[in-house]
Write a protein that holds these residues in place. Structure first.
Motif, PDB file in Angstrom:
ATOM      1  N   GLY A 115       0.803  -1.218   0.000  1.00 18.00           N
ATOM      2  CA  GLY A 115       0.000   0.000   0.000  1.00 18.00           C
ATOM      3  C   GLY A 115       0.836   1.268   0.000  1.00 18.00           C
ATOM      4  N   ARG A 116       0.224   2.332  -0.468  1.00 13.45           N
ATOM      5  CA  ARG A 116       0.931   3.609  -0.549  1.00 13.45           C
ATOM      6  C   ARG A 116       1.265   4.178   0.827  1.00 13.45           C
ATOM      7  N   PHE A 117       0.429   3.909   1.830  1.00 11.18           N
ATOM      8  CA  PHE A 117       0.700   4.457   3.156  1.00 11.18           C
ATOM      9  C   PHE A 117       1.940   3.807   3.774  1.00 11.18           C
ATOM     10  N   VAL A 118       2.099   2.508   3.568  1.00 10.98           N
ATOM     11  CA  VAL A 118       3.305   1.829   4.035  1.00 10.98           C
ATOM     12  C   VAL A 118       4.525   2.356   3.275  1.00 10.98           C
ATOM     13  N   MET A 119       4.341   2.629   1.989  1.00 17.05           N
ATOM     14  CA  MET A 119       5.446   3.166   1.197  1.00 17.05           C
ATOM     15  C   MET A 119       5.926   4.499   1.769  1.00 17.05           C
ATOM     16  N   LEU A 120       4.997   5.330   2.241  1.00 14.83           N
ATOM     17  CA  LEU A 120       5.391   6.597   2.839  1.00 14.83           C
ATOM     18  C   LEU A 120       6.224   6.370   4.100  1.00 14.83           C
ATOM     19  N   TRP A 121       5.799   5.414   4.935  1.00 13.49           N
ATOM     20  CA  TRP A 121       6.553   5.097   6.142  1.00 13.49           C
ATOM     21  C   TRP A 121       7.957   4.612   5.789  1.00 13.49           C
ATOM     22  N   ASN A 122       8.067   3.739   4.790  1.00 14.48           N
ATOM     23  CA  ASN A 122       9.377   3.227   4.379  1.00 14.48           C
ATOM     24  C   ASN A 122      10.254   4.338   3.811  1.00 14.48           C
ATOM     25  N   PHE A 123       9.646   5.273   3.114  1.00 20.18           N
ATOM     26  CA  PHE A 123      10.400   6.402   2.571  1.00 20.18           C
ATOM     27  C   PHE A 123      10.980   7.246   3.700  1.00 20.18           C
ATOM     28  N   GLY A 124      10.165   7.511   4.723  1.00 15.62           N
ATOM     29  CA  GLY A 124      10.653   8.261   5.876  1.00 15.62           C
ATOM     30  C   GLY A 124      11.792   7.542   6.579  1.00 15.62           C
ATOM     31  N   LYS A 125      11.682   6.225   6.701  1.00 18.44           N
ATOM     32  CA  LYS A 125      12.729   5.445   7.355  1.00 18.44           C
ATOM     33  C   LYS A 125      14.018   5.477   6.542  1.00 18.44           C
ATOM     34  N   VAL A 164     -15.509  13.831   2.534  1.00 16.84           N
ATOM     35  CA  VAL A 164     -14.280  14.406   3.085  1.00 16.84           C
ATOM     36  C   VAL A 164     -13.275  13.305   3.416  1.00 16.84           C
ATOM     37  N   ARG A 165     -13.751  12.182   3.955  1.00 16.08           N
ATOM     38  CA  ARG A 165     -12.844  11.066   4.237  1.00 16.08           C
ATOM     39  C   ARG A 165     -12.160  10.599   2.949  1.00 16.08           C
ATOM     40  N   TYR A 166     -12.926  10.485   1.872  1.00 17.20           N
ATOM     41  CA  TYR A 166     -12.345  10.080   0.593  1.00 17.20           C
ATOM     42  C   TYR A 166     -11.288  11.081   0.127  1.00 17.20           C
ATOM     43  N   VAL A 167     -11.604  12.357   0.235  1.00 17.62           N
ATOM     44  CA  VAL A 167     -10.683  13.394  -0.241  1.00 17.62           C
ATOM     45  C   VAL A 167      -9.393  13.378   0.568  1.00 17.62           C
ATOM     46  N   ILE A 168      -9.502  13.276   1.892  1.00 21.28           N
ATOM     47  CA  ILE A 168      -8.318  13.233   2.758  1.00 21.28           C
ATOM     48  C   ILE A 168      -7.447  12.029   2.405  1.00 21.28           C
ATOM     49  N   THR A 169      -8.079  10.875   2.257  1.00 23.91           N
ATOM     50  CA  THR A 169      -7.336   9.663   1.914  1.00 23.91           C
ATOM     51  C   THR A 169      -6.633   9.811   0.573  1.00 23.91           C
ATOM     52  N   GLN A 170      -7.324  10.395  -0.404  1.00 25.28           N
ATOM     53  CA  GLN A 170      -6.757  10.537  -1.736  1.00 25.28           C
ATOM     54  C   GLN A 170      -5.600  11.537  -1.752  1.00 25.28           C
ATOM     55  N   LEU A 171      -5.692  12.596  -0.967  1.00 20.70           N
ATOM     56  CA  LEU A 171      -4.595  13.568  -0.914  1.00 20.70           C
ATOM     57  C   LEU A 171      -3.327  12.915  -0.362  1.00 20.70           C
ATOM     58  N   ILE A 172      -3.472  12.112   0.694  1.00 22.13           N
ATOM     59  CA  ILE A 172      -2.311  11.418   1.244  1.00 22.13           C
ATOM     60  C   ILE A 172      -1.792  10.396   0.237  1.00 22.13           C
ATOM     61  N   SER A 173      -2.698   9.742  -0.450  1.00 14.52           N
ATOM     62  CA  SER A 173      -2.314   8.791  -1.482  1.00 14.52           C
ATOM     63  C   SER A 173      -1.521   9.489  -2.578  1.00 14.52           C
ATOM     64  N   ASP A 174      -1.929  10.691  -2.930  1.00 22.87           N
ATOM     65  CA  ASP A 174      -1.207  11.416  -3.975  1.00 22.87           C
ATOM     66  C   ASP A 174       0.179  11.836  -3.509  1.00 22.87           C
ATOM     67  N   ALA A 175       0.329  12.088  -2.210  1.00 20.22           N
ATOM     68  CA  ALA A 175       1.669  12.380  -1.692  1.00 20.22           C
ATOM     69  C   ALA A 175       2.599  11.201  -1.982  1.00 20.22           C
ATOM     70  N   ALA A 176       2.086   9.990  -1.785  1.00 24.56           N
ATOM     71  CA  ALA A 176       2.880   8.789  -2.093  1.00 24.56           C
ATOM     72  C   ALA A 176       3.155   8.699  -3.592  1.00 24.56           C
ATOM     73  N   PHE A 177       2.158   9.027  -4.395  1.00 25.31           N
ATOM     74  CA  PHE A 177       2.336   9.034  -5.853  1.00 25.31           C
ATOM     75  C   PHE A 177       3.456   9.995  -6.255  1.00 25.31           C
ATOM     76  N   CYS A 178       3.488  11.177  -5.615  1.00 21.60           N
ATOM     77  CA  CYS A 178       4.518  12.166  -5.939  1.00 21.60           C
ATOM     78  C   CYS A 178       5.918  11.628  -5.631  1.00 21.60           C
ATOM     79  N   ILE A 179       6.046  10.938  -4.521  1.00 21.25           N
ATOM     80  CA  ILE A 179       7.348  10.381  -4.154  1.00 21.25           C
ATOM     81  C   ILE A 179       7.725   9.250  -5.111  1.00 21.25           C
ATOM     82  N   GLU A 180       6.735   8.457  -5.528  1.00 29.68           N
ATOM     83  CA  GLU A 180       6.995   7.423  -6.524  1.00 29.68           C
ATOM     84  C   GLU A 180       7.486   8.043  -7.826  1.00 29.68           C
ATOM     85  N   LYS A 181       6.850   9.148  -8.246  1.00 29.91           N
ATOM     86  CA  LYS A 181       7.257   9.855  -9.462  1.00 29.91           C
ATOM     87  C   LYS A 181       8.676  10.395  -9.324  1.00 29.91           C
ATOM     88  N   TRP A 182       8.967  10.978  -8.163  1.00 28.49           N
ATOM     89  CA  TRP A 182      10.296  11.526  -7.899  1.00 28.49           C
ATOM     90  C   TRP A 182      11.365  10.451  -8.067  1.00 28.49           C
TER      91      TRP A 182
END
Length: 322
Positions: free
Chosen positions: A32-42, A246-264
């Motif tokens: 999942g993208r949320f785990v990917m964010l945690w791994n990126f921080g680590k 709003v829950r969907y939008v919040i989740t998608q914004l965080i998901s897009d943060a992961a997408f941005c890091i994947e793109k980077w």
């Protein structure tokens, strides 16, 4: 097995589609993208990622947000320590948000973050209206948002819209509604580069630029007007739908943060042998920070206030019944 812990990986494809594929994509405990964010921080904390000079500042803040801080009180299994959002961003001042801001069932970054899919699915199933539960054919507009549109007085161009699918209207509206905030992270300056929405204050925290401070209230107003209209016209005024949207939008914004890091990383970010040949890759890191900031502002402005209002209503009811 009765000892098996149910995770997002166990969710059926049908249930995943019911919430716009948000569960498998974001909450999967391995991919999942949320785990990917945690791994990126680590990886940032362990100095495993090569950074160019202009990437150091946004990367430092992303590390603060997503690195698991071992030894922090009650942090086992959590993604973000209690105050890392506040230590990264200068956020809106709202006493109700402060009171309820750490509630686990509202904050995707809480220590039960990977279990948030359960309350999201429960909420999606609880809306008693056919427009919220019956599925529609998206006709290839699955990812349609303001950031997928070029518009002038004569023509409309739409691009990168995703594959056609069957999903309920609230899930279908996710990309459109998140794009009100998401598009601010993609505004181009006179050089064609994305505008950075932050500047650092005297304490090193990220605060909005003056231009962004002027724009954000207008975006929020447009978002409110649009959501009100959708609720009234599509859901017959059932305002509980607002919480789901709003829950969907919040989740998608965080998901897009992961997408941005994947793109980077795809473009060479973090790789010493490749990144030096690329220009302005730091824009993806700044956009990830903007997505996280926007998600938290939304959570504080909407979800915490909804919870606060329900708590007051319950107290009044208890007082009346008592």
């Amino acid at each position: 097995s009765s000892d098996h812990e149910v995770t997002a990986a166990d969710v059926s494809s049908l249930a995943n589609m019911f919430v716009g594929k948000a569960i498998h994509k974001n909450f999967h405990p391995i991919n999942g993208r949320f785990v990917m964010l945690w791994n990126f921080g680590k990886d940032l904390a362990l100095k495993k990622i090569h950074l160019k000079p202009k990437e150091v500042v946004p990367a430092k803040h992303l590390e603060n947000l997503f690195c698991k801080h071992f030894g922090y009180e009650n942090s086992e299994g959590s993604w973000i320590p209690k105050n890392s959002l506040e230590s990264t961003f200068v956020l809106s001042d709202d006493e109700r948000a402060d009171l309820l801001g750490d509630r686990q069932n509202e904050n995707p970054f809480s220590e039960t973050g990977l279990d948030q899919w359960k309350s999201l699915l429960e909420l999606a199933l609880s809306i008693d209206h056919p427009s919220a539960t019956n599925r529609i054919w998206t006709c290839g507009l699955t990812d349609g948002g303001l950031h997928n549109i070029f518009l002038n007085e004569e023509n409309l161009w739409m691009f990168d819209l995703g594959e056609p699918s069957l999903e309920p209207i609230p899930a279908f509206l996710t990309k459109f509604l998140m794009s009100f905030f998401h598009a601010l992270g993609m505004e181009e300056d006179e050089k064609g580069d994305w505008v950075v929405r932050f500047e650092q204050d005297e304490n090193g925290k990220l605060r909005l630029t003056e231009k962004t401070k002027e724009l954000l209230p207008k975006v929020i107003s447009s978002f409110n007007i649009t959501v009100d209209r959708l609720i009234n016209e599509l859901f017959d005024g059932k305002h509980r739908v607002r919480e789901l949207l709003v829950r969907y939008v919040i989740t998608q914004l965080i998901s897009d943060a992961a997408f941005c890091i994947e793109k980077w990383r795809t473009k060479g970010g973090g790789d010493e042998s490749r990144s030096d040949h690329q220009y302005y890759l730091e824009k993806w890191l700044w956009r990830a920070l903007w997505d996280i900031y926007a998600s938290e502002e939304l959570r504080r402005r909407y979800l915490t206030r909804m919870m606060f209002k329900r708590q007051l209503e319950n107290r009044h009811l208890d007082s009346f019944l008592g």
